[in-house]
Design an enzyme around this catalytic site. Structure first.
Site, PDB file in Angstrom:
ATOM      1  N   LYS A  32       0.819  -1.219   0.000  1.00  0.00           N
ATOM      2  CA  LYS A  32       0.000   0.000   0.000  1.00  0.00           C
ATOM      3  C   LYS A  32       0.851   1.266   0.000  1.00  0.00           C
ATOM      4  O   LYS A  32       0.508   2.243  -0.665  1.00  0.00           O
ATOM      5  CB  LYS A  32      -0.960   0.012   1.186  1.00  0.00           C
ATOM      6  CG  LYS A  32      -0.332   0.303   2.526  1.00  0.00           C
ATOM      7  CD  LYS A  32      -1.375   0.479   3.611  1.00  0.00           C
ATOM      8  CE  LYS A  32      -0.714   0.784   4.946  1.00  0.00           C
ATOM      9  NZ  LYS A  32      -0.001   2.074   4.953  1.00  0.00           N
ATOM     10  N   ASP A 221      -3.577   8.016   3.933  1.00  0.00           N
ATOM     11  CA  ASP A 221      -3.059   6.697   4.304  1.00  0.00           C
ATOM     12  C   ASP A 221      -3.861   6.160   5.495  1.00  0.00           C
ATOM     13  O   ASP A 221      -4.414   6.935   6.280  1.00  0.00           O
ATOM     14  CB  ASP A 221      -1.575   6.832   4.676  1.00  0.00           C
ATOM     15  CG  ASP A 221      -0.890   5.483   4.825  1.00  0.00           C
ATOM     16  OD1 ASP A 221      -1.436   4.469   4.346  1.00  0.00           O
ATOM     17  OD2 ASP A 221       0.203   5.450   5.427  1.00  0.00           O
ATOM     18  N   GLU A 222      -3.918   4.839   5.635  1.00  0.00           N
ATOM     19  CA  GLU A 222      -4.610   4.184   6.771  1.00  0.00           C
ATOM     20  C   GLU A 222      -6.018   4.750   6.962  1.00  0.00           C
ATOM     21  O   GLU A 222      -6.425   5.116   8.063  1.00  0.00           O
ATOM     22  CB  GLU A 222      -3.788   4.365   8.061  1.00  0.00           C
ATOM     23  CG  GLU A 222      -2.371   3.821   7.995  1.00  0.00           C
ATOM     24  CD  GLU A 222      -2.285   2.300   8.003  1.00  0.00           C
ATOM     25  OE1 GLU A 222      -3.356   1.653   7.971  1.00  0.00           O
ATOM     26  OE2 GLU A 222      -1.172   1.764   8.028  1.00  0.00           O
TER      27      GLU A 222
END
Length: 678
Positions: A32, A221-222
């Site tokens: 990712k 992100d995340e």
């Protein structure tokens, strides 16, 4: 475009997806971070986006730093214009630039309060209340409720309007007072950073225009860890402007959403397509970390989830002879679990002639840093710390204090140290006012000065009539009580009482458990952890006949080994702390009902769902070997509360975790399928 080389089909599709709302459902170990950074590179190199128009939001400074490091060879000097940072850091940037004259009396040089400063303001707010909280709300609980409200963008007025009872109303009013104190000090807390940034952007069109003009492409992100306030901020920042479409690129994995206790909402990522109907959703299913049997074990756990859509991952390299990648272990009790796992780790890190008890593989040259032991609750580290130290295996307790460094353990050991050695002034200073007895720093200094003048220990002058006469009544009474307690403990030592009995007497004589319940009244997790640490300490004390031997053992256990290499150590950590990390060899221990899943989570469907995702995270940390262990009996945590009270070394029977059973059953199912095909 060399930067697109070596991407698999799904990664390529994500990186080159049309500009618009894009969700990349990135399974564990699927690359990712690589996809996120190359998406930025593609925006710059292919779409000719000015780097200064890109905003990449992360949850840690480490992630932001890693992103920039990966982009440097691709973007070179252009990287300097790119904005990367955590949600809080970016919000500070927005507020510093625009808040003055727009929100209350704040100026651009506002202070940011955290920790102790927040606690002091919360206490002031509680003290200023005209009436006490109906539910005896303390500082920690008030701050937790305020944080939750802010994560949902709820102002004090909104919270008051939705109050369901008198205590909710009381909290809303204390929230308002707390915010007033912050404003008076030209200060904000960390939750304010996001809430105020959102408010600034939504209430001031000129600010929103300026920010949207600057950052035209937003990457997150995340994404599974976002809370409602962060989601609202992202949606606002990425709103379409004129003919310019929304450019939002989110990367995350709902199966790894494990921070509900921090207000994260896993439904935000699962509702992405509903929120943005035109969204492209791309799944990254190829795992570059783990062997297929480990990924199968992870799927065995998550496939039963009702809260998130399970995604089955495929290993990039299908290696042969990996039937023992997942190893099931059962022990009689926790001590055996720790000792045998430590022994096996010792064999792993020694020569190849030492064949391990579990396996089929050559383990020559294994480094301690390649191995991790993961557990659900912090108290479980103690047995593994001791077992590893006894075998002189270097280890690092990651993300938490060592067992003997924890406050509750140090408090009780200080009493024992004073019972054995009355001249231990450090121990006395620690427990003089624990529990509260009026012996704060000021009266204690009176004793300290006089003891030094007479060349005596502080404990030796606690009952001195001349010194007591100089003190206020509360301190005088407290000093007498402590003097009598220490005299009692010393006498019990002379009567050859064992260390466990001594600890039990300390708990009773000081009302220490009541003290703990008071300071953690509104934090069930901290109270539970403290009680579990006491239970563990009692188990250690059980093994010694004298307090002196007990203390000597602990001194050896807590002293540093000079030869330890901090860069090459077995890692001990909770599953929460392990997220985002990986090791070749991983032991997931304590797979029992009440431990994993945790007893506090078993009462609700939502709790079990998050525990299931937590187990999934634990399993997917392993690259080559995954060891899953459970004990038929355990003497810590939930089990200890069910064991026979006062019985030396008492344990209670446990039930194997449903997650352990899920993995074992799915493994048998796959084996049966393979057998049928043959």
């Amino acid at each position: 475009m060399d930067y697109l080389a070596n991407l698999n089909d799904d990664q390529y599709a994500a990186v080159v997806a049309p500009i618009g709302p894009v969700l990349v459902k990135a399974g564990a170990g699927s690359g990712k971070t690589r996809v996120l950074t190359l998406r930025i590179a593609h925006l710059v190199n292919h779409h000719k986006v000015e780097p200064g128009h890109i905003l990449a939001l992360t949850f840690t400074n480490k992630a932001a730093k890693e992103m920039r490091q990966r982009l440097k060879p691709i973007l070179g000097g252009r990287l300097q214009r790119l904005t990367t940072g955590t949600f809080h850091a970016i919000c500070v940037k927005i507020l510093r630039q625009h808040i003055e004259g727009k929100l209350g009396h704040y100026t651009r040089n506002f202070s940011i309060y955290s920790g102790d400063e927040q606690e002091q303001l919360a206490q002031q707010s509680i003290d200023a209340a005209p009436e006490v909280s109906p539910d005896a709300t303390d500082v920690n609980d008030l701050l937790r409720r305020i944080s939750r409200a802010k994560s949902r963008l709820q102002t004090p007025k909104m919270l008051l309007a939705t109050a369901e009872n008198s205590n909710d109303s009381w909290i809303a009013l204390r929230y308002r007072h707390y915010q007033g104190l912050l404003s008076e000090s030209n200060a904000v807390d960390f939750d304010d950073l996001i809430q105020l940034a959102y408010r600034l952007l939504s209430e001031h069109e000129d600010v929103l225009d300026a920010v949207q003009q600057q950052w035209r492409h937003v990457l997150v992100d995340e994404y599974q860890d976002t809370d409602p306030s962060q989601f609202s901020l992202v949606r606002l920042l990425s709103e379409p402007v004129g003919s310019r479409p929304r450019s939002l690129f989110a990367v995350g994995d709902a199966m790894q959403s494990i921070y509900g206790f921090r207000n994260a909402d896993h439904t935000i990522i699962t509702r992405f397509h509903e929120t943005f109907p035109q969204a492209s959703v791309i799944e990254l299913k190829t795992n570059y970390r783990s062997r297929q049997p480990i990924l199968d074990a992870a799927y065995a756990v998550i496939r039963h989830s009702k809260a998130v859509i399970p995604m089955q991952l495929n290993a990039h390299q299908q290696k042969q002879h990996i039937d023992k990648s997942v190893i099931f272990l059962q022990y009689q009790h926790g001590k055996e679990e720790a000792q045998k796992i430590a022994h096996e780790i010792g064999l792993m890190t020694n020569s190849a002639e030492n064949v391990g008890a579990f396996g089929d593989v050559k383990r020559e040259g294994r480094r301690p840093k390649e191995i991790a032991i993961l557990y659900r609750s912090k108290f479980m580290s103690r047995a593994f710390e001791e077992a590893l130290r006894l075998l002189r295996i270097p280890y690092k307790l990651k993300g938490q204090l060592g067992f003997y460094d924890r406050a509750v353990v140090r408090d009780l050991l200080a009493f024992v140290r004073l019972a054995v050695n009355s001249r231990d002034n450090m121990a006395l200073t620690r427990i003089a006012d624990i529990p509260k007895r009026g012996l704060s720093a000021k009266p204690l200094k009176v004793f300290s000065v006089e003891a030094a003048r007479r060349n005596l220990a502080i404990a030796d002058v606690l009952g001195d009539i001349m010194i007591l006469a100089q003190l206020e009544e509360k301190a005088r009474t407290g000093a007498r009580q402590l003097h009598q307690l220490l005299a009692r403990l010393r006498q019990r030592i002379k009567n050859h009482i064992g260390p466990r009995e001594l600890l039990e007497d300390i708990l009773v004589q000081t009302n220490y458990m009541t003290y703990l319940e008071g300071i953690h009244a509104k934090d069930a997790e901290k109270l539970s952890d403290a009680k579990e640490h006491i239970n563990e300490l009692m188990l250690v004390a059980d093994e010694y006949d004298s307090a002196e031997d007990f203390l000597q053992y602990i001194a050896i256990m807590t002293s540093s080994d000079d030869g330890d290499d901090e860069r090459d150590q077995v890692q001990l950590l909770t599953i929460h702390a392990a997220k985002g990390l990986e090791w070749p060899l991983v032991f997931v221990v304590g797979l029992e009902e009440g431990v994993l899943p945790h007893e506090r989570s078993m009462a609700t469907h939502e709790g079990i769902e998050e525990e299931r995702r937590l187990c999934y995270v634990a399993v997917t940390r392993a690259a080559e070997r995954l060891y899953l262990s459970w004990c038929a009996e355990r003497s810590g945590g939930a089990s200890n509360r069910n064991s026979k009270k006062g019985v030396k070394g008492a344990t209670a029977p446990t039930k194997r975790s449903r997650f352990y059973d899920d993995i074992e059953a799915y493994g048998q199912e796959l084996a049966a399928r393979r057998s049928t095909k043959q």
